[in-house]
Each structure stands twice: as structure tokens, then as C-alpha cells.
Design an enzyme around this catalytic site. Structure first.
Site, PDB file in Angstrom:
ATOM      1  N   MET A 148       0.840  -1.192   0.000  1.00  0.00           N
ATOM      2  CA  MET A 148       0.000   0.000   0.000  1.00  0.00           C
ATOM      3  C   MET A 148       0.887   1.260   0.000  1.00  0.00           C
ATOM      4  O   MET A 148       0.420   2.352   0.346  1.00  0.00           O
ATOM      5  CB  MET A 148      -0.952  -0.005   1.197  1.00  0.00           C
ATOM      6  CG  MET A 148      -1.913  -1.195   1.146  1.00  0.00           C
ATOM      7  SD  MET A 148      -3.502  -0.915   1.939  1.00  0.00           S
ATOM      8  CE  MET A 148      -3.007  -0.676   3.623  1.00  0.00           C
TER       9      MET A 148
ATOM     10  N   GLU B 105      11.711  -0.778   5.268  1.00  0.00           N
ATOM     11  CA  GLU B 105      12.592  -1.938   5.090  1.00  0.00           C
ATOM     12  C   GLU B 105      11.828  -3.266   5.072  1.00  0.00           C
ATOM     13  O   GLU B 105      12.267  -4.227   4.448  1.00  0.00           O
ATOM     14  CB  GLU B 105      13.650  -1.968   6.194  1.00  0.00           C
ATOM     15  CG  GLU B 105      14.934  -1.271   5.803  1.00  0.00           C
ATOM     16  CD  GLU B 105      15.547  -1.815   4.504  1.00  0.00           C
ATOM     17  OE1 GLU B 105      15.892  -3.004   4.461  1.00  0.00           O
ATOM     18  OE2 GLU B 105      15.666  -1.045   3.539  1.00  0.00           O
ATOM     19  N   GLY B 106      10.687  -3.328   5.775  1.00  0.00           N
ATOM     20  CA  GLY B 106       9.879  -4.561   5.753  1.00  0.00           C
ATOM     21  C   GLY B 106       9.435  -4.859   4.331  1.00  0.00           C
ATOM     22  O   GLY B 106       9.596  -5.987   3.832  1.00  0.00           O
ATOM     23  N   HIS B 107       8.910  -3.832   3.646  1.00  0.00           N
ATOM     24  CA  HIS B 107       8.530  -4.007   2.235  1.00  0.00           C
ATOM     25  C   HIS B 107       9.755  -4.383   1.397  1.00  0.00           C
ATOM     26  O   HIS B 107       9.689  -5.259   0.526  1.00  0.00           O
ATOM     27  CB  HIS B 107       7.971  -2.701   1.662  1.00  0.00           C
ATOM     28  CG  HIS B 107       6.721  -2.199   2.307  1.00  0.00           C
ATOM     29  ND1 HIS B 107       6.661  -1.011   2.984  1.00  0.00           N
ATOM     30  CD2 HIS B 107       5.466  -2.726   2.351  1.00  0.00           C
ATOM     31  CE1 HIS B 107       5.424  -0.810   3.422  1.00  0.00           C
ATOM     32  NE2 HIS B 107       4.680  -1.832   3.061  1.00  0.00           N
TER      33      HIS B 107
HETATM   34  P1  AMP Z   1       1.326  -3.008   3.470  1.00  0.00           P
HETATM   35  O1  AMP Z   1       1.917  -1.979   2.580  1.00  0.00           O
HETATM   36  O2  AMP Z   1       1.383  -2.632   4.931  1.00  0.00           O
HETATM   37  O3  AMP Z   1      -0.022  -3.486   3.017  1.00  0.00           O
HETATM   38  O4  AMP Z   1       2.282  -4.277   3.375  1.00  0.00           O
HETATM   39  C1  AMP Z   1       2.637  -4.855   2.142  1.00  0.00           C
HETATM   40  C2  AMP Z   1       3.383  -6.133   2.391  1.00  0.00           C
HETATM   41  O5  AMP Z   1       4.542  -5.864   3.192  1.00  0.00           O
HETATM   42  C3  AMP Z   1       2.556  -7.173   3.159  1.00  0.00           C
HETATM   43  O6  AMP Z   1       2.845  -8.470   2.653  1.00  0.00           O
HETATM   44  C4  AMP Z   1       3.070  -7.022   4.576  1.00  0.00           C
HETATM   45  O7  AMP Z   1       2.931  -8.188   5.358  1.00  0.00           O
HETATM   46  C5  AMP Z   1       4.537  -6.717   4.313  1.00  0.00           C
HETATM   47  N1  AMP Z   1       5.103  -6.032   5.480  1.00  0.00           N
HETATM   48  C6  AMP Z   1       4.654  -4.899   6.077  1.00  0.00           C
HETATM   49  N2  AMP Z   1       5.385  -4.625   7.179  1.00  0.00           N
HETATM   50  C7  AMP Z   1       6.311  -5.615   7.287  1.00  0.00           C
HETATM   51  C8  AMP Z   1       7.346  -5.906   8.214  1.00  0.00           C
HETATM   52  N3  AMP Z   1       7.579  -5.143   9.285  1.00  0.00           N
HETATM   53  N4  AMP Z   1       8.096  -7.006   7.993  1.00  0.00           N
HETATM   54  C9  AMP Z   1       7.868  -7.803   6.930  1.00  0.00           C
HETATM   55  N5  AMP Z   1       6.911  -7.589   6.018  1.00  0.00           N
HETATM   56  C10 AMP Z   1       6.134  -6.519   6.186  1.00  0.00           C
END
Ligand code: AMP
Length: 282
Positions: free
Chosen positions: A30, A35-37
Site C-alpha cells: 500500500m 525496510e519490511g517491504h
Molecule cells: P502493506 O503496505 O502494509 O499493506 O504491506 C505490504 C506487504 O509488506 C505485506 O505483505 C506485509 O505483510 C509486508 N510487510 C509490512 N510490514 C512488514 C514488516 N515489518 N516485515 C515484513 N513484512 C512486512
């Protein structure tokens, strides 16, 4: 990096990549990347010939009083991060491109979507499965990368892929944390300094739960009480749920036996934060 905003452009490009016999990895997000992304992006780049990311704040997964209108965005910084990582394409459609007038079709996974986050956010998973299936149909990846930060979401997507015979391999990757333990999240942006230090209680409580399990505690209710006490110490924190459950079907457990998921949702200020870890009895 190519940036596509229409379904047609995105599909044509993916079809070409596939016709050249290349493997295509897909990382849905989104936006407001951290860094998670980027850990998902790097894994896709390492495993696939070509990587496409998407950035789309999906309105159908937000409830009426949730943060759709305030969800943070940083399109230029996101593009720069993706370019420097070596991503080949970014799909960044407008809402009308994804849900044009007359839109009427939704995908629902039953059962596991009623628990944890699904209990407090009733539209969430129907919106998630609908957008993920649409994005799979548009980007046509061989593999798609998701983080265990959203453990339940991953299980819901894996169920949809299995049940509907979707030809995409789901890759799950570990939750990434800041150095002080806070689970990385775009929503951390909502936290002021004081709220951020309260938010650290989530990961601290989970760590304590892991320590207690490692020392032999098997009572789920004792561990849940301990987590609650730690989080309740902050007057800014309001607990949505503390769950000690089976990591696959999300049924609450009474004893920690084998692998148990400890999952939390806590509101701190205007941010609803989630975090989780696995408790393992040995
Ligand atoms: P989002 O943009 O929050 O919808 O997340 C997009 C993707 O990134 C999803 O698969 C999340 O699970 C993953 N994601 C978000 N935050 C983290 C994190 N801290 N560690 C690992 N993956 C993450």
C-alpha cells in the site's frame, strides 16, 4: 523502472515478460515503503528474473471509521527506493481503474477471516482477497511475496490460492523490526514521540511471552495476562485483542503445545498496530 497506471499497460508488459520465458515475482504493497517491504522486494529480485511491485491503498479493505483518508503516502521516495533496489516495474493505479463504476464482484474466504483482525474489522479480509486476486490477474506473477507481519492475512491469501486453484506461488517472509523492537509499519507514521515509546510495549510483551514459554510456562491464560499487564501499563494503549492461537486456523489454545501464535492488535493514539510472534514449547 517502468511505472504503469492502467490495467492494460500492466497486463501487456507482464504477458511480454512471461512470453520471453522469464519468471515474474510480485510484491503488493500500500506504499509508504519501509525496510519490511524492501525485504520482500529483495527476495523477489533474488528468486525471480523480473520483479514488479504495486502500490495501491485499497479502499474496499477499510471500514467506514478507519484511516483510508489519512493513510500515509510518499510516491517519489517509494519510486526512488524501488529503482535503487533494481525493481523492473511498479503498478500504481488510480481507484477508478481498479473499481470502475458498476463494480460488483468480491472474493471471500470463510471461517478464519472471522477471527482476530476479522472480528474487529469486518470488511478487511474480503477487501484484501478481492484486491489480491485482482492484482494477481493483472500482473500475472509466478510468485508473490508477503510478510508475516500480517500473519492472518497471509493465511487468508494462502487459503484463497489453494481453494481457487490460483497458479501463483505464495512466498512468506519474516516480520522485520526496528532496532528497538517496534514492528516496521507504514502506520508507525501516526505515532508521536510519546506514543512511539508506548508502542514498544507490544514487542516487549511478545518477547516476555517467548521468554516465559522458553522457561516452561504452558498456560495460555497466564501468558495472556502477562501480555495484558505489560500493555496496560501505558494509559495511551487500548487493547483490541490478545490472542494465543493455532497459527493455521486461529482457534484459541488453552495450553502452549508445539507452535502457538501470539498475536496482538492495540490502538495507540490514532494508530491501530498489530504485532505477532511464534511461541514454541520444546
Ligand atoms: P502493506 O503496505 O502494509 O499493506 O504491506 C505490504 C506487504 O509488506 C505485506 O505483505 C506485509 O505483510 C509486508 N510487510 C509490512 N510490514 C512488514 C514488516 N515489518 N516485515 C515484513 N513484512 C512486512
Amino acid at each position: 523502472m517502468q511505472i504503469f497506471t492502467t490495467v492494460k499497460e500492466m497486463r501487456d508488459w507482464s504477458a511480454k515478460v512471461r512470453s520471453e520465458g522469464k519468471t515474474l515475482g510480485f510484491v503488493p504493497t500500500m506504499g509508504y515503503l519501509h525496510e519490511g517491504h524492501m525485504s520482500l522486494v529483495r527476495k523477489s529480485l533474488a528468486e525471480c528474473d523480473i520483479t514488479v511491485a504495486s502500490s495501491y491503498v485499497n479502499p474496499t479493505q477499510f471500514g467506514p471509521n478507519e484511516d483510508l483518508d489519512t493513510y500515509p503516502s510518499s510516491p517519489e521516495k517509494d519510486s526512488a527506493l524501488l529503482v535503487s533496489a533494481g525493481v523492473h516495474a511498479l503498478f500504481r493505479p488510480k481507484v477508478e481503474e481498479i473499481y470502475p463504476q458498476g463494480y460488483a464482484s468480491y472474493v471471500s474466504v470463510e471461517g478464519i477471516t472471522e477471527k482476530l483482525c476479522g472480528a474487529s474489522r469486518p470488511n478487511l479480509f474480503r477487501g484484501v482477497t478481492t484486491i489480491v486476486l485482482k492484482l494477481f490477474n493483472i500482473t500475472a506473477p509466478h510468485r508473490a511475496y508477503f510478510g508475516e507481519k500480517d500473519w492472518q492475512q497471509l493465511a487468508v491469501i494462502e487459503t484463497m490460492v489453494r481453494d481457487l486453484n490460483i497458479d501463483v506461488e505464495i512466498r512468506r517472509l519474516p516480520l522485520l523490526r526496528e532496532e528497538d523492537g517496534l514492528a516496521m509499519s507504514s502506520r508507525n507514521r501516526y505515532l508521536d514521540k510519546e506514543e512511539r515509546s508506548s508502542a514498544l510495549l507490544l514487542s516487549r510483551a511478545l518477547k516476555r511471552a517467548q521468554e516465559k514459554t522458553a522457561k516452561g510456562e504452558r498456560s495460555a491464560s497466564k501468558i495472556r495476562d502477562e501480555i495484558r499487564q505489560i500493555i496496560d501499563a501505558s494509559p495511551q494503549a487500548s487493547i483490541d485483542y490478545i490472542s494465543l492461537c493455532d497459527p493455521k486456523n486461529f482457534e484459541e489454545v488453552t495450553n502452549i503445545n508445539g507452535k502457538t501464535l501470539a498475536a496482538l492488535a492495540v490502538k495507540i493514539g490514532s494508530a491501530r498496530l498489530i504485532d505477532n510472534c511464534i511461541l514454541e514449547s520444546v
